[in-house]
Design an enzyme around this catalytic site. Structure first.
Site, PDB file in Angstrom:
ATOM      1  CB  THR A  81      -0.939  -0.031   1.229  1.00  0.00           C
ATOM      2  OG1 THR A  81      -1.774   1.108   1.179  1.00  0.00           O
ATOM      3  CG2 THR A  81      -0.213  -0.069   2.556  1.00  0.00           C
ATOM      4  CD  GLU A  95      -3.143  -0.181   5.259  1.00  0.00           C
ATOM      5  OE1 GLU A  95      -4.110  -0.172   4.465  1.00  0.00           O
ATOM      6  OE2 GLU A  95      -2.272   0.703   5.273  1.00  0.00           O
ATOM      7  CD1 TRP A 149      -5.371   5.439  -3.550  1.00  0.00           C
ATOM      8  CD2 TRP A 149      -3.923   5.766  -1.861  1.00  0.00           C
ATOM      9  NE1 TRP A 149      -5.990   5.088  -2.385  1.00  0.00           N
ATOM     10  CE2 TRP A 149      -5.128   5.274  -1.336  1.00  0.00           C
ATOM     11  CE3 TRP A 149      -2.876   6.051  -1.003  1.00  0.00           C
ATOM     12  CZ2 TRP A 149      -5.318   5.054   0.014  1.00  0.00           C
ATOM     13  CZ3 TRP A 149      -3.058   5.835   0.343  1.00  0.00           C
ATOM     14  CH2 TRP A 149      -4.268   5.342   0.847  1.00  0.00           C
TER      15      TRP A 149
HETATM   16  P1  AMP Z   1      -6.772   1.315  -0.353  1.00  0.00           P
HETATM   17  O1  AMP Z   1      -5.996   0.705   0.744  1.00  0.00           O
HETATM   18  O2  AMP Z   1      -5.948   1.679  -1.548  1.00  0.00           O
HETATM   19  O3  AMP Z   1      -7.937   0.477  -0.721  1.00  0.00           O
HETATM   20  O4  AMP Z   1      -7.357   2.711   0.150  1.00  0.00           O
HETATM   21  C1  AMP Z   1      -8.091   2.782   1.334  1.00  0.00           C
HETATM   22  C2  AMP Z   1      -8.668   4.149   1.492  1.00  0.00           C
HETATM   23  O5  AMP Z   1      -9.569   4.430   0.418  1.00  0.00           O
HETATM   24  C3  AMP Z   1      -9.500   4.310   2.725  1.00  0.00           C
HETATM   25  O6  AMP Z   1      -8.727   4.541   3.871  1.00  0.00           O
HETATM   26  C4  AMP Z   1     -10.379   5.486   2.356  1.00  0.00           C
HETATM   27  O7  AMP Z   1      -9.692   6.715   2.526  1.00  0.00           O
HETATM   28  C5  AMP Z   1     -10.602   5.271   0.877  1.00  0.00           C
HETATM   29  N1  AMP Z   1     -11.910   4.641   0.645  1.00  0.00           N
HETATM   30  C6  AMP Z   1     -12.166   3.348   0.419  1.00  0.00           C
HETATM   31  N2  AMP Z   1     -13.483   3.154   0.227  1.00  0.00           N
HETATM   32  C7  AMP Z   1     -14.079   4.355   0.347  1.00  0.00           C
HETATM   33  C8  AMP Z   1     -15.426   4.817   0.268  1.00  0.00           C
HETATM   34  N3  AMP Z   1     -16.445   4.006   0.002  1.00  0.00           N
HETATM   35  N4  AMP Z   1     -15.642   6.133   0.470  1.00  0.00           N
HETATM   36  C9  AMP Z   1     -14.643   6.987   0.738  1.00  0.00           C
HETATM   37  N5  AMP Z   1     -13.355   6.610   0.814  1.00  0.00           N
HETATM   38  C10 AMP Z   1     -13.070   5.307   0.622  1.00  0.00           C
END
Ligand code: AMP
Length: 545
Positions: A185, A330, A444
């Site tokens: 990540t 995570e 990201w």
């Molecule tokens: P990742 O580990 O790349 O999946 O990113 C995780 C992050 O994505 C989370 O901590 C949130 O900030 C964002 N995220 C995931 N799902 C949502 C959602 N439904 N609405 C808003 N933010 C989200």
């Protein structure tokens, strides 16, 4: 006094054993990388996974060895995971959209000994292999007919390699707490960090999330994971699909509106899952081509916030239920889903859409709370927000090689980096992100990284990058520059300068010059203030999207 039940370790390969025994005929249909639609079932996948494990062992894979996969969602990718885990290895998903230097870092940090790759990624690995000292061989996931003429050292033709063994193999019996998979990540600061899933955490996570109020999977379902397996453990669908006996439909590398619609329709998909960007493309396609969604019952949308208009379009125009989901790498990754509890069962129209803007409630196995900066727990009133913290058996306790140090608080809770509130019925809503990563199409973009590169330009005194709303990609970066005195760098100058320093999709969509950038007392750029200043900024790319 101890219970008198059997010790039956929760091992991931038991999932594919179960699928073979109870749901052996269930279809697994993929758009292959070579082009044609490929059909198989859990019984065949089980048999091939055993052969993969056997062939890996012959190559020298030992318990705990990392084996990378850089692949789209297909039957081959899924069976390779089971083969790797069944041989005691650890699948390590690689996101091909990362900047090559990041991939090199990740593969070396994980010390991947072998790689499974799709045909698409042959040129990439040819270019990177000299920087990957731990890599011993690359298994190219195709048959002899499609094997490329490649400069990859020790290329292995997947289908031939599988045919070379007889499948007379028994899965390794290992501790359920052994590592099963890895996914890196990337945050705003520092290097990418390795999240390590265990057999036990993957099994528990899939069990908890397949249940009716969560993904709600059953053997009657036909599930299409559009979310790639290399995104946050593929939302665990490679485990929960076979665990609950659902048929699987895999889109391969074609994720445009027309290709997705074709599979939804011809393969009668009932449940599907992906980030909002994918669904925006599908909705635009449906609109333009005047198509309907005959078979689809449910679409799971997460990874970034699901726009209200999207929920409305799916539900009111196409009669498909939306389940808003939240999670993170995570967390294996699911943390909450917005299904309807009895307290909200009577809602309809705008009130229901209001509820569905929330990211939802947690399954059993996730404890959730919101704290202020002093560590005081906030009330569940649906408005008081704070740092969202989580605890559970499928939540990380630390990163690989302890990168980033201690990540749990004194009570064992993990700070998600999200800011949220929770209502009286347990529905959580994200209000902000405590970090400033820009989310573009579910991927990201690190604002700090782009800023750091931009300030390298001789005419730039200071730079900030913030996300601006974009109709197609959710957000795209806006570059904000304080020029050196007497200089007026143009956007073209900066684009040219950045072109070999950042991956192309990180390139800002627009640039503005300002006299100064607001700072906090400790000298940090005030991103919130910048977002407020540029909240009405229109990106030139937004018009053509
Ligand atoms: P990742 O580990 O790349 O999946 O990113 C995780 C992050 O994505 C989370 O901590 C949130 O900030 C964002 N995220 C995931 N799902 C949502 C959602 N439904 N609405 C808003 N933010 C989200």
């Amino acid at each position: 006094m101890l219970g008198l039940m059997q010790d039956w370790p929760l091992l991931c390969h038991r999932v594919i054993d179960h699928a073979k025994e109870q749901h052996g005929n269930r279809e697994v249909i993929s758009r292959s990388i070579e082009g044609p639609i490929h059909r198989t079932n859990y019984a065949e996948i089980h048999g091939r996974s055993l052969k993969i494990a056997q062939a890996l062992e012959r190559l020298g894979v030992k318990e705990g060895d990392r084996v990378g996969t850089m692949a789209w969602n297909t039957w081959r990718h899924m069976e390779s995971w089971y083969g790797i885990m069944g041989a005691g290895g650890v699948y390590h998903t690689l996101n091909p959209r990362l900047f090559p230097e990041q991939l090199v870092y990740i593969i070396n940090h994980a010390e991947d000994r072998f790689l499974f790759i799709d045909l698409t990624f042959v040129p990439l690995i040819e270019a990177l292999q000299d920087k990957l000292p731990t890599l011993e061989a690359v298994i190219i996931m195709t048959d002899r007919e499609h094997m490329p003429d490649t400069k990859i050292r020790n290329p292995i033709c997947y289908e031939e390699w599988i045919d070379d063994v007889d499948g007379d193999y028994s899965w390794k019996t290992i501790d359920e707490n052994s590592a099963a998979g890895m996914c890196y990540t990337s945050g705003t600061t520092g290097n990418p960090k390795g999240v390590v899933y265990s057999h036990r955490s993957n099994v528990i996570h899939s069990l908890a999330n397949g249940c009716p109020d969560m993904l709600g999977l059953s053997s009657m379902d036909r599930v299409m994971p559009v979310v790639p397996f290399f995104h946050a453990n593929g939302w665990s669908l490679a485990f929960s699909g076979p665990m609950f006996g659902a048929s699987m439909i895999m889109p391969g590398m074609m994720m445009d509106g027309a290709s997705i619609w074709e599979l939804l329709d011809t393969e009668r998909v009932s449940t599907t899952a992906a980030v909002p960007t994918i669904w925006l493309m599908l909705l635009q396609y449906l609109e333009a081509e005047n198509k309907t969604l005959e078979y689809l019952d449910k679409v799971i949308i997460g990874g970034s916030a699901c726009p209200r208009a999207m929920t409305q379009a799916f539900q009111e125009k196409y009669n498909v239920d939306v389940v808003h989901a939240w999670g993170m790498t995570e967390m294996s990754p699911l943390g909450s889903l917005c299904s309807i509890k009895p307290e909200y069962a009577g809602l309809d129209g705008g009130a229901k859409l209001d509820l569905q803007e929330k990211q939802g409630h947690a399954p059993f196995t996730i404890e959730m709370k919101v704290e202020d900066d002093e560590g005081n727990e906030m009330p569940w009133d649906g408005k008081t927000f704070g740092r969202l913290k989580v605890r559970g058996p499928a939540v990380s306790s630390s990163y690989f090689k302890e990168e980033g140090g201690k990540i749990l608080d004194e009570n064992g809770f993990f700070d998600t980096g999200d800011v949220a509130h929770i209502d009286e019925h347990g529905y959580m809503q994200i209000t902000d992100r405590s970090k400033d990563v820009i989310k573009s199409g579910g991927e990201w973009i690190s604002s700090i990284d782009v800023e750091n590169k931009a300030v390298g330009h001789p005419d730039v005194a200071e730079a900030a990058v913030i996300g601006i709303e974009h109709p197609k990609w959710d957000e795209r970066p806006l570059l904000i520059i304080v020029p050196m005195e007497g200089k007026t760098p143009t956007f073209d100058d900066l684009k040219e300068y950045l072109s070999d320093k950042i991956v192309s999709w990180w390139m800002p969509d627009d640039m503005v010059l300002v006299e100064e950038i607001p700072h906090t007392a400790t000298g940090k750029i005030q991103k919130m203030a910048l977002r407020e200043m540029f909240k009405d900024h229109k990106l030139p790319t937004a018009e053509v999207a």
